[in-house]
Scaffold this motif. Sequence first.
Motif, PDB file in Angstrom:
ATOM      1  N   ALA A 148       0.830  -1.204   0.000  1.00  0.00           N
ATOM      2  CA  ALA A 148       0.000   0.000   0.000  1.00  0.00           C
ATOM      3  C   ALA A 148       0.865   1.255   0.000  1.00  0.00           C
ATOM      4  O   ALA A 148       0.521   2.256  -0.650  1.00  0.00           O
ATOM      5  CB  ALA A 148      -0.904  -0.004   1.226  1.00  0.00           C
ATOM      6  N   ARG A 149       1.976   1.199   0.713  1.00  0.00           N
ATOM      7  CA  ARG A 149       2.870   2.360   0.754  1.00  0.00           C
ATOM      8  C   ARG A 149       3.431   2.664  -0.629  1.00  0.00           C
ATOM      9  O   ARG A 149       3.536   3.827  -1.032  1.00  0.00           O
ATOM     10  CB  ARG A 149       3.994   2.117   1.759  1.00  0.00           C
ATOM     11  N   ALA A 150       3.746   1.618  -1.388  1.00  0.00           N
ATOM     12  CA  ALA A 150       4.253   1.816  -2.747  1.00  0.00           C
ATOM     13  C   ALA A 150       3.190   2.468  -3.630  1.00  0.00           C
ATOM     14  O   ALA A 150       3.486   3.382  -4.412  1.00  0.00           O
ATOM     15  CB  ALA A 150       4.690   0.472  -3.341  1.00  0.00           C
ATOM     16  N   GLN A 151       1.930   2.002  -3.512  1.00  0.00           N
ATOM     17  CA  GLN A 151       0.855   2.600  -4.293  1.00  0.00           C
ATOM     18  C   GLN A 151       0.597   4.042  -3.856  1.00  0.00           C
ATOM     19  O   GLN A 151       0.347   4.930  -4.681  1.00  0.00           O
ATOM     20  CB  GLN A 151      -0.427   1.768  -4.132  1.00  0.00           C
ATOM     21  N   LEU A 152       0.692   4.291  -2.541  1.00  0.00           N
ATOM     22  CA  LEU A 152       0.517   5.654  -2.030  1.00  0.00           C
ATOM     23  C   LEU A 152       1.564   6.595  -2.605  1.00  0.00           C
ATOM     24  O   LEU A 152       1.246   7.720  -3.020  1.00  0.00           O
ATOM     25  CB  LEU A 152       0.582   5.634  -0.497  1.00  0.00           C
ATOM     26  N   GLU A 153       2.813   6.139  -2.626  1.00  0.00           N
ATOM     27  CA  GLU A 153       3.879   6.988  -3.169  1.00  0.00           C
ATOM     28  C   GLU A 153       3.656   7.264  -4.650  1.00  0.00           C
ATOM     29  O   GLU A 153       3.902   8.372  -5.133  1.00  0.00           O
ATOM     30  CB  GLU A 153       5.241   6.332  -2.943  1.00  0.00           C
ATOM     31  N   GLY A 190      -6.532  -5.991  14.824  1.00  0.00           N
ATOM     32  CA  GLY A 190      -6.483  -6.636  13.523  1.00  0.00           C
ATOM     33  C   GLY A 190      -5.939  -5.749  12.429  1.00  0.00           C
ATOM     34  O   GLY A 190      -5.953  -6.133  11.253  1.00  0.00           O
ATOM     35  N   ILE A 191      -5.449  -4.570  12.801  1.00  0.00           N
ATOM     36  CA  ILE A 191      -4.967  -3.589  11.823  1.00  0.00           C
ATOM     37  C   ILE A 191      -3.457  -3.416  11.971  1.00  0.00           C
ATOM     38  O   ILE A 191      -2.962  -3.112  13.058  1.00  0.00           O
ATOM     39  CB  ILE A 191      -5.658  -2.222  12.018  1.00  0.00           C
ATOM     40  N   ALA A 192      -2.712  -3.609  10.896  1.00  0.00           N
ATOM     41  CA  ALA A 192      -1.277  -3.299  10.903  1.00  0.00           C
ATOM     42  C   ALA A 192      -1.047  -1.818  10.617  1.00  0.00           C
ATOM     43  O   ALA A 192      -0.059  -1.228  11.075  1.00  0.00           O
ATOM     44  CB  ALA A 192      -0.561  -4.152   9.857  1.00  0.00           C
ATOM     45  N   GLY A 193      -1.932  -1.225   9.876  1.00  0.00           N
ATOM     46  CA  GLY A 193      -1.845   0.182   9.501  1.00  0.00           C
ATOM     47  C   GLY A 193      -2.894   0.469   8.448  1.00  0.00           C
ATOM     48  O   GLY A 193      -3.640  -0.427   8.029  1.00  0.00           O
ATOM     49  N   ALA A 194      -2.961   1.711   8.018  1.00  0.00           N
ATOM     50  CA  ALA A 194      -3.976   2.086   7.041  1.00  0.00           C
ATOM     51  C   ALA A 194      -3.497   3.263   6.212  1.00  0.00           C
ATOM     52  O   ALA A 194      -2.587   4.000   6.617  1.00  0.00           O
ATOM     53  CB  ALA A 194      -5.294   2.436   7.734  1.00  0.00           C
ATOM     54  N   VAL A 195      -4.116   3.420   5.047  1.00  0.00           N
ATOM     55  CA  VAL A 195      -3.940   4.626   4.246  1.00  0.00           C
ATOM     56  C   VAL A 195      -5.125   5.532   4.529  1.00  0.00           C
ATOM     57  O   VAL A 195      -6.280   5.113   4.390  1.00  0.00           O
ATOM     58  CB  VAL A 195      -3.867   4.298   2.741  1.00  0.00           C
ATOM     59  N   TYR A 196      -4.832   6.754   4.938  1.00  0.00           N
ATOM     60  CA  TYR A 196      -5.891   7.719   5.252  1.00  0.00           C
ATOM     61  C   TYR A 196      -5.913   8.814   4.201  1.00  0.00           C
ATOM     62  O   TYR A 196      -4.895   9.429   3.891  1.00  0.00           O
ATOM     63  CB  TYR A 196      -5.650   8.335   6.631  1.00  0.00           C
ATOM     64  N   THR A 197      -7.093   9.030   3.633  1.00  0.00           N
ATOM     65  CA  THR A 197      -7.306  10.087   2.638  1.00  0.00           C
ATOM     66  C   THR A 197      -8.400  11.003   3.171  1.00  0.00           C
ATOM     67  O   THR A 197      -9.585  10.645   3.134  1.00  0.00           O
ATOM     68  CB  THR A 197      -7.735   9.499   1.278  1.00  0.00           C
ATOM     69  N   GLN A 243      -2.428  11.760   0.772  1.00  0.00           N
ATOM     70  CA  GLN A 243      -2.733  10.622   1.627  1.00  0.00           C
ATOM     71  C   GLN A 243      -1.565  10.385   2.576  1.00  0.00           C
ATOM     72  O   GLN A 243      -0.466  10.887   2.343  1.00  0.00           O
ATOM     73  CB  GLN A 243      -2.948   9.355   0.765  1.00  0.00           C
ATOM     74  N   ARG A 244      -1.825   9.604   3.634  1.00  0.00           N
ATOM     75  CA  ARG A 244      -0.721   9.252   4.525  1.00  0.00           C
ATOM     76  C   ARG A 244      -1.002   7.907   5.184  1.00  0.00           C
ATOM     77  O   ARG A 244      -2.142   7.469   5.301  1.00  0.00           O
ATOM     78  CB  ARG A 244      -0.500  10.325   5.592  1.00  0.00           C
ATOM     79  N   ILE A 245       0.092   7.237   5.594  1.00  0.00           N
ATOM     80  CA  ILE A 245      -0.016   5.992   6.354  1.00  0.00           C
ATOM     81  C   ILE A 245      -0.265   6.346   7.817  1.00  0.00           C
ATOM     82  O   ILE A 245       0.403   7.230   8.372  1.00  0.00           O
ATOM     83  CB  ILE A 245       1.280   5.169   6.233  1.00  0.00           C
ATOM     84  N   VAL A 246      -1.211   5.647   8.439  1.00  0.00           N
ATOM     85  CA  VAL A 246      -1.503   5.892   9.852  1.00  0.00           C
ATOM     86  C   VAL A 246      -1.421   4.579  10.634  1.00  0.00           C
ATOM     87  O   VAL A 246      -1.679   3.498  10.095  1.00  0.00           O
ATOM     88  CB  VAL A 246      -2.892   6.541  10.044  1.00  0.00           C
ATOM     89  N   ARG A 247      -1.052   4.685  11.913  1.00  0.00           N
ATOM     90  CA  ARG A 247      -0.942   3.533  12.799  1.00  0.00           C
ATOM     91  C   ARG A 247      -2.330   3.114  13.301  1.00  0.00           C
ATOM     92  O   ARG A 247      -3.300   3.873  13.184  1.00  0.00           O
ATOM     93  CB  ARG A 247      -0.052   3.874  13.993  1.00  0.00           C
ATOM     94  N   PRO A 248      -2.443   1.917  13.901  1.00  0.00           N
ATOM     95  CA  PRO A 248      -3.743   1.474  14.421  1.00  0.00           C
ATOM     96  C   PRO A 248      -4.383   2.455  15.399  1.00  0.00           C
ATOM     97  O   PRO A 248      -5.594   2.690  15.338  1.00  0.00           O
ATOM     98  CB  PRO A 248      -3.412   0.141  15.100  1.00  0.00           C
TER      99      PRO A 248
END
Length: 406
Positions: A149-154, A184-191, A163-168
Amino acid sequence: MHVCVLGAGIVGLATAWQLERQGHQVSVVDRAAPGAGASGGNGAQLSYSYVQPLADPAIWRQLPKLLLSPSSPLKLRPQLDPLQWRWGLAFLAACNARTSRDTTEKLLALAAESRAGFEAMQADAAPDCDFSATGKLVLYASEAALAGARAQLELQRTMGSEQRIVRPDECVAIEPALADYARGIAGAVYTPSECAADCLKVCAELMRVLRARGVRFELGTEARGFAQSGGRIAAVRTAAGDIEADAFVMALGTASHKLGRALGAYLPVYPLKGYSITLDVDPAPGAAPTVNVTDSARKVVFARIGSRLRVAGMAELVGHDASIPATRIQTLAEATRAVFPHASRLAELHPWTGMRPATPTGLPIVGRLEGAPSNMLFNTGHGALGFTLAFGSAGRIAAALEHGIG
């Protein structure tokens, strides 16, 4: 000009709205009510900044599960259908990094145009459609998935997405209804800029406004063919008689392929079947989400529309089978219990299925096609992004007409 729009889903109605604004006389033809097809119970998210195409290199690793697992959210059931095989091979050919990047760039550009178009429609028509602009979280269950997801975000960041990566814990701060699911969440993309609305209500409101402005609606009327003269279409043929016009726009979703072939054009559009349920929510603060949420592992989306929660998911290449298996609805209900255990009592599920008109790459077909009459424009193949892209592709159809109909 008099323009006849074939199709009263969100794509056809957005096109009719745009054409009427530009001063054209418009007729809309559909065999059913507005939004009765793939638009009616869709995921309700307006994902202008997160448009990763289904045709992605990761599909190759998932192929065994797609073909063999009955529980896979992506499902392929081979048919004795040459179109399915031709579409499927083109889809697999599109599952490479270069095509995915090119498609993402084009979809983001169209989505930006669509956001502007939707906002113009809101200012013009003021539709009652449970619109919200509360942002979106795309959840990832593992660090490996989050890395992808980080690669797609970049990639999307280089194309203008914010957008940004956010912690649980940040996910829970943004959407408190995720508190019981944080482990159950490792992280998320927040828009922050993403939106939601009830697409069926938008369709109904557009018909109301357009009828008041003189747009002619021929509903319960199926397009069966065309009368042609001198390499141009003179009329669309229906059981109720011929409907003449100067130009035509085909926005018939999955039905576009058959009618396109009758005109000498090949449209690589195949149904991508999806499901949804719509739930009444607990009004207590923090019980049901107000932010759009996508669980990437389950391939399920959650969108708040007024006092209801739309839960949608799955992508099946199973032909034109419109049945609703109980197992698919149960999967959506179980996903809701897992991610948002306090959101709803799930007393009434209101199950729905729709055939999303998909192209192999994920790019819609917008404009003229080689082999087809010059006064026929196509606006179809939006896949799961029909609501998101409708007003952008409508603007491009209007621009094509401004350049003449040939």
